[in-house]
Scaffold this motif. Structure first.
Motif, mmCIF file in Angstrom:
data_model
loop_
_atom_site.group_PDB
_atom_site.id
_atom_site.type_symbol
_atom_site.label_atom_id
_atom_site.label_comp_id
_atom_site.label_asym_id
_atom_site.label_seq_id
_atom_site.Cartn_x
_atom_site.Cartn_y
_atom_site.Cartn_z
ATOM 1 N N VAL A 1 0.853 -1.185 0.000
ATOM 2 C CA VAL A 1 0.000 0.000 0.000
ATOM 3 C C VAL A 1 0.891 1.238 0.000
ATOM 4 N N VAL A 2 0.616 2.153 -0.927
ATOM 5 C CA VAL A 2 1.382 3.387 -0.995
ATOM 6 C C VAL A 2 0.674 4.443 -0.151
ATOM 7 N N VAL A 3 1.418 5.097 0.735
ATOM 8 C CA VAL A 3 0.836 6.075 1.661
ATOM 9 C C VAL A 3 1.658 7.361 1.625
ATOM 10 N N GLU A 4 0.983 8.464 1.939
ATOM 11 C CA GLU A 4 1.640 9.771 1.866
ATOM 12 C C GLU A 4 1.503 10.593 3.145
ATOM 13 N N ASP A 5 0.859 10.047 4.174
ATOM 14 C CA ASP A 5 0.706 10.816 5.405
ATOM 15 C C ASP A 5 0.634 9.881 6.604
ATOM 16 N N GLY B 1 -3.963 2.054 -10.532
ATOM 17 C CA GLY B 1 -5.386 1.783 -10.716
ATOM 18 C C GLY B 1 -5.838 0.442 -10.176
ATOM 19 N N VAL B 2 -5.052 -0.179 -9.330
ATOM 20 C CA VAL B 2 -5.430 -1.481 -8.764
ATOM 21 C C VAL B 2 -6.480 -1.255 -7.681
ATOM 22 N N ASP B 3 -7.638 -1.893 -7.855
ATOM 23 C CA ASP B 3 -8.693 -1.814 -6.847
ATOM 24 C C ASP B 3 -9.406 -3.157 -6.765
ATOM 25 N N ALA B 4 -10.444 -3.215 -5.949
ATOM 26 C CA ALA B 4 -11.136 -4.489 -5.746
ATOM 27 C C ALA B 4 -11.744 -5.022 -7.033
ATOM 28 N N ALA B 5 -12.198 -4.135 -7.903
ATOM 29 C CA ALA B 5 -12.828 -4.576 -9.151
ATOM 30 C C ALA B 5 -11.816 -5.152 -10.130
ATOM 31 N N SER B 6 -10.640 -4.551 -10.206
ATOM 32 C CA SER B 6 -9.637 -4.992 -11.187
ATOM 33 C C SER B 6 -8.715 -6.082 -10.665
ATOM 34 N N LEU B 7 -8.656 -6.266 -9.354
ATOM 35 C CA LEU B 7 -7.678 -7.174 -8.762
ATOM 36 C C LEU B 7 -7.790 -8.619 -9.240
ATOM 37 N N ARG C 1 2.743 -11.847 -8.289
ATOM 38 C CA ARG C 1 2.794 -12.264 -6.895
ATOM 39 C C ARG C 1 2.712 -11.086 -5.927
ATOM 40 N N GLU C 2 2.813 -9.868 -6.471
ATOM 41 C CA GLU C 2 2.730 -8.675 -5.642
ATOM 42 C C GLU C 2 1.890 -7.628 -6.365
ATOM 43 N N VAL C 3 1.062 -6.915 -5.603
ATOM 44 C CA VAL C 3 0.264 -5.822 -6.161
ATOM 45 C C VAL C 3 0.454 -4.586 -5.300
ATOM 46 N N HIS C 4 0.299 -3.443 -5.945
ATOM 47 C CA HIS C 4 0.583 -2.146 -5.331
ATOM 48 C C HIS C 4 -0.655 -1.268 -5.510
ATOM 49 N N ALA C 5 -1.183 -0.726 -4.427
ATOM 50 C CA ALA C 5 -2.417 0.057 -4.510
ATOM 51 C C ALA C 5 -2.414 1.144 -3.451
ATOM 52 N N SER C 6 -3.161 2.209 -3.713
ATOM 53 C CA SER C 6 -3.265 3.288 -2.734
ATOM 54 C C SER C 6 -4.361 3.025 -1.711
ATOM 55 N N CYS C 7 -5.402 2.291 -2.109
ATOM 56 C CA CYS C 7 -6.514 1.971 -1.196
ATOM 57 C C CYS C 7 -7.081 3.236 -0.549
ATOM 58 N N ARG C 8 -7.235 4.289 -1.360
ATOM 59 C CA ARG C 8 -7.720 5.558 -0.821
ATOM 60 C C ARG C 8 -9.172 5.807 -1.180
ATOM 61 N N VAL C 9 -9.822 6.593 -0.354
ATOM 62 C CA VAL C 9 -11.203 7.015 -0.582
ATOM 63 C C VAL C 9 -11.283 8.514 -0.301
ATOM 64 N N PRO C 10 -12.263 9.212 -0.909
ATOM 65 C CA PRO C 10 -12.405 10.647 -0.619
ATOM 66 C C PRO C 10 -12.892 10.863 0.802
ATOM 67 N N LEU C 11 -12.259 11.807 1.486
ATOM 68 C CA LEU C 11 -12.612 12.071 2.879
ATOM 69 C C LEU C 11 -13.851 12.948 2.989
ATOM 70 N N ASP C 12 -13.872 14.046 2.265
ATOM 71 C CA ASP C 12 -15.000 14.977 2.337
ATOM 72 C C ASP C 12 -14.897 15.930 1.153
ATOM 73 N N ASP C 13 -15.848 16.814 1.045
ATOM 74 C CA ASP C 13 -15.805 17.801 -0.018
ATOM 75 C C ASP C 13 -14.685 18.812 0.250
ATOM 76 N N ALA C 14 -14.074 19.277 -0.815
ATOM 77 C CA ALA C 14 -13.064 20.315 -0.670
ATOM 78 C C ALA C 14 -13.720 21.620 -0.234
ATOM 79 N N THR D 1 -6.113 7.049 2.948
ATOM 80 C CA THR D 1 -6.011 5.594 2.981
ATOM 81 C C THR D 1 -7.121 5.030 3.849
ATOM 82 N N SER D 2 -7.802 4.011 3.326
ATOM 83 C CA SER D 2 -8.927 3.400 4.030
ATOM 84 C C SER D 2 -8.536 2.012 4.543
ATOM 85 N N ALA D 3 -8.600 1.834 5.861
ATOM 86 C CA ALA D 3 -8.300 0.523 6.439
ATOM 87 C C ALA D 3 -9.265 -0.529 5.908
ATOM 88 N N ALA D 4 -10.523 -0.159 5.719
ATOM 89 C CA ALA D 4 -11.516 -1.105 5.215
ATOM 90 C C ALA D 4 -11.185 -1.528 3.781
#
Length: 247
Positions: free
Chosen positions: A6-10, A186-192, A201-214, A231-234
């Motif tokens: 999982v790639v994370v930035e914060d 672009g790896v997500d649950a639909a494409s995985l 054998r390895e996949v790389h994803a951000s697993c992020r979701v929008p938090l709120d409106d800007a 990043t979403s734990a779920a």
């Protein structure tokens, strides 16, 4: 079971990725720009995690052609990752024609090996998606193997890996266990599921979701261009469940 990076930035992303069950993290800043080298404060936080963390060393956005001053910055980032106790590095560099800059990469790999020897533990090496700009990816893969990289992060030459599955499968077969081909972009649950069919054998994803409106003020001052992505734990846990079910 295939491994999930999982790639994370914060700092919130660090906690969410671990909570969701990520196997490994790529640590960066500015994911909206494809990722840049993160600050030392975030590196220190990541070093305390119970899972391996690989540092993205990319000194600026734009292309991957670096002058001597920029190359020196990456060398310092390699040293910082080793001294912090991180598990590995994510690096890449190109020539004017898009092929890998094997000379510069060779210098960085040698530097990483030396820093690993100093601390008594090697640094794992990932070649980043500069690989996707290479005009001959098979030749680029052979270069990466010869240089001593452990893995290649790739979308097989397309902006989204789901649009390049035949090419990805060809890379996996050509690698023949000599180097790990890690699918990303672009790896997500639909494409995985379809991505896993290629044999990766390895996949790389951000697993992020929008938090709120800007916020209107933030957008007016251009501090924010849209909803903040976190990043979403779920989402991480769901990706892990898919990997467990398919493997």
């Amino acid at each position: 079971m295939a491994l999930l990076e999982v790639v994370v930035e914060d700092v919130g992303g660090l906690a969410a990725a671990v909570e969701g069950g990520a196997d490994r993290l790529e640590l960066c800043a500015a994911l909206a720009l494809g990722g840049l080298t993160p600050p030392l404060s975030l590196i220190a936080s990541a070093a305390a995690l119970p899972i391996p963390v690989h540092l993205l060393a990319r000194p600026r956005d734009g292309n991957f052609r670096y002058d001597d001053a920029e190359a020196a910055l990456v060398a310092e980032d390699i040293k910082a990752a080793a001294q912090a106790g991180l598990a590995g590095l994510v690096i890449g560099a190109s020539r004017d024609d898009g092929s890998l800059d094997a000379d510069l990469l060779g210098q960085w790999v040698a530097h990483a090996r030396a820093e690993g020897e100093k601390r008594g533990a090697p640094l794992a090496l990932t070649l980043h998606r500069a690989f996707d700009l290479c005009p001959d990816q098979r030749a680029a893969m052979e270069t990466a193997i010869a240089l001593g990289f452990d893995r290649i992060l790739t979308s097989a030459g397309e902006p989204r890996v789901a649009d390049a599955l035949p090419a990805l499968a060809q890379l996996v077969r050509a690698a023949d266990d000599r180097i790990v081909i890690m699918a990303g972009s672009g790896v997500d649950a639909a494409s995985l599921p379809a991505i896993l069919e290629t044999g990766v054998r390895e996949v790389h994803a951000s697993c992020r979701v929008p938090l709120d409106d800007a916020g209107a003020a933030e957008q007016r001052f251009r501090f924010q261009s849209g909803p903040r992505q976190v990043t979403s734990a779920a989402t991480v846990a769901n990706m892990k469940a898919i990997l467990a079910d398919r493997c």
